[in-house]
Design an enzyme around this catalytic site. Structure first.
Site, PDB file in Angstrom:
ATOM      1  N   ARG A   3       0.833  -1.202   0.000  1.00 40.30           N
ATOM      2  CA  ARG A   3       0.000   0.000   0.000  1.00 40.30           C
ATOM      3  C   ARG A   3       0.875   1.263   0.000  1.00 40.30           C
ATOM      4  O   ARG A   3       0.971   1.957  -0.994  1.00 40.30           O
ATOM      5  CB  ARG A   3      -0.956  -0.021   1.213  1.00 40.30           C
ATOM      6  N   ASP A   4       1.558   1.510   1.095  1.00 40.22           N
ATOM      7  CA  ASP A   4       2.329   2.749   1.219  1.00 40.22           C
ATOM      8  C   ASP A   4       3.432   2.794   0.165  1.00 40.22           C
ATOM      9  O   ASP A   4       3.691   3.840  -0.443  1.00 40.22           O
ATOM     10  CB  ASP A   4       2.942   2.829   2.626  1.00 40.22           C
ATOM     11  N   ASN A  17       9.240   4.027   3.797  1.00 36.26           N
ATOM     12  CA  ASN A  17       9.044   3.532   5.156  1.00 36.26           C
ATOM     13  C   ASN A  17      10.349   2.912   5.659  1.00 36.26           C
ATOM     14  O   ASN A  17      11.255   2.632   4.885  1.00 36.26           O
ATOM     15  CB  ASN A  17       7.983   2.418   5.150  1.00 36.26           C
ATOM     16  N   HIS A  35       4.194   4.199  12.939  1.00 37.16           N
ATOM     17  CA  HIS A  35       4.430   4.155  11.490  1.00 37.16           C
ATOM     18  C   HIS A  35       5.516   5.183  11.199  1.00 37.16           C
ATOM     19  O   HIS A  35       5.260   6.382  11.270  1.00 37.16           O
ATOM     20  CB  HIS A  35       3.108   4.504  10.785  1.00 37.16           C
ATOM     21  N   CYS A  38       4.988   9.495   0.669  1.00 36.97           N
ATOM     22  CA  CYS A  38       3.635  10.011   0.637  1.00 36.97           C
ATOM     23  C   CYS A  38       3.602  11.037  -0.471  1.00 36.97           C
ATOM     24  O   CYS A  38       4.385  11.976  -0.469  1.00 36.97           O
ATOM     25  CB  CYS A  38       3.252  10.658   1.978  1.00 36.97           C
ATOM     26  N   HIS A  83       8.728   6.717   8.811  1.00 40.33           N
ATOM     27  CA  HIS A  83       9.460   6.800   7.548  1.00 40.33           C
ATOM     28  C   HIS A  83      10.916   7.124   7.859  1.00 40.33           C
ATOM     29  O   HIS A  83      11.222   7.712   8.883  1.00 40.33           O
ATOM     30  CB  HIS A  83       8.840   7.875   6.642  1.00 40.33           C
TER      31      HIS A  83
HETATM   32 ZN    ZN Z   1       3.493   6.189   5.396  1.00 38.46          ZN
END
Ligand code: ZN
Length: 310
Positions: A16-17, A254, A212, A245, A214
């Site tokens: 996803r990310d 990430n 979460h 993002c 990065h």
């Molecule tokens: Zn993220």
């Protein structure tokens, strides 16, 4: 999967990310192969995609197919990101086991990312919770929230810690199962991580969620250690450090799952993940996205002589 109870949940967000920040689209069949390989390596949570408008993020258009293809894999909780009520409806329609909703602590980021004010986003969480509560039968999906830009915003700069905690309390009251904190922009440092998670955990108790991070400024694993020291046990990461993002300029990937698992296991914390199997899943990414940049250290250096899992 390596047997035994996990001390830490490593929640894989690469599909996803990672993939949403890459303009090219990985073919659906390759995504499924990759997700299955990640589950086979022992990852117990994988965020497989996002129920967002395909006009906005065509890379995520196959999210429903991915959920259907992976939600029954053994020992795996499949998550999908949903930006709003419509996304939640789409996720529930295909039986997504758990959804994660981003709510930004920064007004500017919230408008750019989901085209909502922060207050509207909190109302959306309450509506999503109502929708969940109206589902019939045994199906009761999890709803977790990640507060994005919790450690700073590329548009607004500093984000008040008091406000982040106030927002977390509102989101828990709106019906979220858990509320975690996201360093979307890579602004966070270990002292700040300790302060914010300590407060989050004392305010929210069992509803305090994971972290979460990065690795935009190289602080990712240091921030993990800081969070571990104040009791956080769930961490998002992405294989090969894919990610970023699109609305946080310069936000690189990430934290790298391979390096995170190695660090945790070396520290004596069980993750349930087999590092060799994980590393052997990396070529699948390149088969779907030829030439893509992959990050991390463990895959190049290998495991130390005499390395033992926790
Ligand atoms: Zn993220």
């Amino acid at each position: 999967m390596r047997p035994g109870k996990r001390d830490v949940i490593v929640s894989e967000v690469g599909p996803r990310d990672g993939l949403q920040s890459i303009k090219r689209t990985m073919p659906t069949a390759t995504k499924i192969e990759w997700i299955k390989a990640l589950a086979e390596a022992g990852l117990s949570e994988i965020e497989v995609g996002s129920f967002v408008s395909p006009k906005l993020l065509p890379q995520m258009a196959d999210c429903g197919e991915l959920v259907a293809a992976t939600r029954d894999l053994q020992d795996l909780t499949v998550l999908a990101l949903v930006p709003n009520l419509r996304g939640a409806q789409a996720a529930f329609d295909v039986g997504t086991p758990k959804i994660t909703m981003p709510v930004s602590a920064s007004q500017a980021h919230s408008k750019a990312n989901i085209n909502r004010t922060v207050e509207e986003a909190v109302e959306d969480v309450a509506r999503v919770n109502e929708l969940r509560n109206s589902l019939s039968g045994d199906y009761r999906p999890g709803v977790e929230i990640g507060i994005s830009t919790a450690f700073g915003c590329t548009m607004e700069g500093n984000v008040s810690e008091d406000w982040v905690i106030e927002l977390a309390v509102k989101l828990a009251a709106a019906g979220a199962d858990s509320v975690g904190l996201s360093d979307t922009t890579g602004y966070g440092n270990p002292a700040q991580v300790k302060r914010l998670f300590t407060r989050l955990r004392s305010e929210l108790g069992e509803k305090a969620g994971g972290a979460h991070f990065h690795n935009t400024r190289g602080q990712g694993l240091a921030n993990v250690v800081a969070a571990l020291e104040v009791g956080v046990t769930t961490f998002d990461s992405s294989q090969a450090g894919l990610g970023g993002c699109p609305y946080a300029p310069g936000a690189t990937g990430n934290i790298v799952t391979e390096d995170l698992v190695f660090m945790l296991e070396s520290m004596g914390l069980k993750t349930g993940v087999d590092i060799d199997k994980l590393v052997s899943a990396r070529p699948i990414i390149l088969s779907g996205l030829p030439g893509e940049n992959l990050y991390g250290h463990v895959q190049d250096a290998g495991l130390p002589k005499g390395f033992q899992y926790a």
